[in-house]
Design a protein around this motif. Structure first.
Motif, PDB file in Angstrom:
ATOM      1  N   VAL A 114      -1.991  10.224 -18.288  1.00  0.00           N
ATOM      2  CA  VAL A 114      -2.691  11.477 -18.000  1.00  0.00           C
ATOM      3  C   VAL A 114      -4.008  11.136 -17.320  1.00  0.00           C
ATOM      4  N   ALA A 115      -4.362  11.914 -16.289  1.00  0.00           N
ATOM      5  CA  ALA A 115      -5.628  11.731 -15.573  1.00  0.00           C
ATOM      6  C   ALA A 115      -6.625  12.763 -16.100  1.00  0.00           C
ATOM      7  N   VAL A 116      -7.647  12.284 -16.792  1.00  0.00           N
ATOM      8  CA  VAL A 116      -8.629  13.148 -17.451  1.00  0.00           C
ATOM      9  C   VAL A 116      -9.859  13.264 -16.566  1.00  0.00           C
ATOM     10  N   GLU A 117     -10.237  14.474 -16.247  1.00  0.00           N
ATOM     11  CA  GLU A 117     -11.407  14.681 -15.400  1.00  0.00           C
ATOM     12  C   GLU A 117     -12.682  14.310 -16.151  1.00  0.00           C
ATOM     13  N   ILE A 118     -13.510  13.493 -15.538  1.00  0.00           N
ATOM     14  CA  ILE A 118     -14.738  13.013 -16.172  1.00  0.00           C
ATOM     15  C   ILE A 118     -15.789  14.121 -16.140  1.00  0.00           C
ATOM     16  N   PRO A 119     -16.340  14.475 -17.287  1.00  0.00           N
ATOM     17  CA  PRO A 119     -17.375  15.525 -17.291  1.00  0.00           C
ATOM     18  C   PRO A 119     -18.567  15.140 -16.412  1.00  0.00           C
ATOM     19  N   SER A 120     -19.185  16.134 -15.815  1.00  0.00           N
ATOM     20  CA  SER A 120     -20.271  15.876 -14.866  1.00  0.00           C
ATOM     21  C   SER A 120     -21.530  15.320 -15.524  1.00  0.00           C
ATOM     22  N   ASP A 121     -21.653  15.483 -16.848  1.00  0.00           N
ATOM     23  CA  ASP A 121     -22.881  15.051 -17.511  1.00  0.00           C
ATOM     24  C   ASP A 121     -22.777  13.658 -18.118  1.00  0.00           C
TER      25      ASP A 121
END
Length: 415
Positions: free
Chosen positions: A319-326
């Motif tokens: 699964v490709a998990v989007e990295i949070p912007s913070d």
């Protein structure tokens, strides 16, 4: 200089993964000469095991000694003569790899591309085949750079209709996602051990259909001096010795013609990888991977994290998990490794620094590894200053396992 004493790691990236203990034991068993009758029997057994893994009756089912890339190159350099046309549908990093290898073999490479996170429709591929008129369609089944799983079940009939050989790289999918070589009309498949098969990198199982073997036979006859190369570029000899698939088939065939010294320990590992899969049952193993992948998916979503790509076409095992912007993605990955001993992956190209890739495959496609990874990810995110629901990921995964009737562990491992 330090002794070989690796740290304890739980490998939950896109591969390689933690090898099954049965495979590690097989690697440590005594060496036997390559022409010893026992070794001949072991090679024959391994061929039969991988026919079961691939879902094929192909006699030409062997191991290429080398990583999965050696298997890719052996197939492409052996099927494609200089000037042959090849069509490569690209939907991630490893489609570009197939195109590069085919180009180095001297082929005339044609590509079609779709956005990363998407897959191709059969119609789009057939339209390109009609336009390009290739000798070979070469496509990755599951591209770990995007986590997408390209549907293959309709492509064999399309290729047959247009007289095209159909090759797929199934390194990231075999053993954890459906792959039916004969039923889907696939002419050549290469794979590796280090993902859903639960072994180390270093051996590349390959299977080739009679139709593709006939192409190899034509090129073999030139090498043997049975006939001279003609005007047809397909008559040119294969431009590799070590990765000459025709010679490798002769080595594994009844005559056992000398080609190289078999990597005995890797053969033992490959044999055990296939045996473990077939002991569990291919359908059961695929169901286990689907469950573990779904648990990881729901777990990261319960932590409030986004998921990249068309989830309907996601591989079961990554699964490709989007990295949070913070947060800084590499810092969270470092925290996972340093504080918890868990490795997860980043990605390539346009996705570099934007997603983490988390794998649930092979020996690691089980409940305890999913839950442990989600707990560690929650902790690492909180330490990085990103707010996440307390226990949200773990609870979501455990709820799914509780409601499932599928075993969450490979054979011999408690769920």
């Amino acid at each position: 200089m330090h002794p070989v004493n690796p740290p304890a790691r739980l490998l939950m990236g896109p591969g390689p993964i933690t090898a099954d203990p049965r495979v590690l034991r097989a690697l440590s068993t005594p060496l036997v000469g390559q022409y010893d009758p026992w070794m001949t029997s072991a090679m024959n057994d391994t061929q039969e095991l991988y026919r079961g893994v691939f879902g094929t009756a192909n006699e030409a089912t062997v191991l290429v000694d080398g990583t999965s890339r050696a298997g890719i190159e052996a197939v492409l350099v052996s099927l494609l003569a200089p000037g042959d046309r090849v069509l490569v549908p690209v939907f991630g990093r490893f489609g570009h790899l197939l195109a590069e290898i085919a180009g180095r073999a001297g082929a005339e490479v044609h590509t079609i591309e779709t956005a990363w996170g998407q897959v191709f429709t059969p119609t789009a591929i057939e339209d390109a085949i009609v336009r390009v008129r290739p000798k070979v369609l070469a496509i990755v089944q599951g591209d770990t750079s995007t986590t997408m799983n390209q549907p293959l079940d309709e492509l064999g009939a399309i290729c047959e209709r247009h007289g095209v050989l159909f090759y797929t790289d199934a390194t990231a999918t075999v053993g954890g996602n459906p792959l039916e070589v004969d039923a889907w009309g696939i002419d050549a498949v290469s794979a590796g051990l280090q993902k859903c098969l639960g072994g180390p990198s270093g051996s590349a199982p390959v299977t080739v259909s009679p139709r593709a073997t006939a192409v190899l036979d034509e090129r073999r006859s030139v090498e043997a001096g049975i006939r001279e190369p003609g005007d047809d570029v397909a008559d040119e000899p294969i431009r590799s010795n070590y990765l000459d698939l025709a010679m490798i088939l002769d080595y594994w065939g009844p005559r056992r013609l000398n080609h190289h010294t078999e990597a005995a320990s890797m053969l033992y590992a490959a044999n055990e990888c296939a045996r473990i899969l077939l002991d569990e049952g291919v359908e059961q193993a695929i169901a286990r991977h689907e469950l573990a992948g779904r648990a990881m998916l729901q777990g990261v979503q319960a932590l409030g994290l986004g998921v990249f790509g068309d989830v309907a076409h996601k591989m079961h095992n990554v699964v490709a998990v989007e990295i949070p912007s913070d947060v800084v993605g590499d810092q969270v990955r470092a925290s996972m490794l340093d504080d918890h001993g868990i490795e997860i992956g980043t990605s390539f190209g346009p996705l570099h620094g934007k997603v983490w890739r988390i794998g649930t495959m092979g020996y690691n496609a089980r409940k305890d590894t999913v839950v442990t990874t989600l707990a560690a990810l929650e902790h690492a995110l909180r330490r990085a200053g990103h707010a996440v629901p307390h226990g949200g990921g773990v609870d979501a995964a455990l709820d799914l396992y509780r409601d499932s009737t599928v075993s969450g562990a490979p054979v011999g491992v408690p769920a």
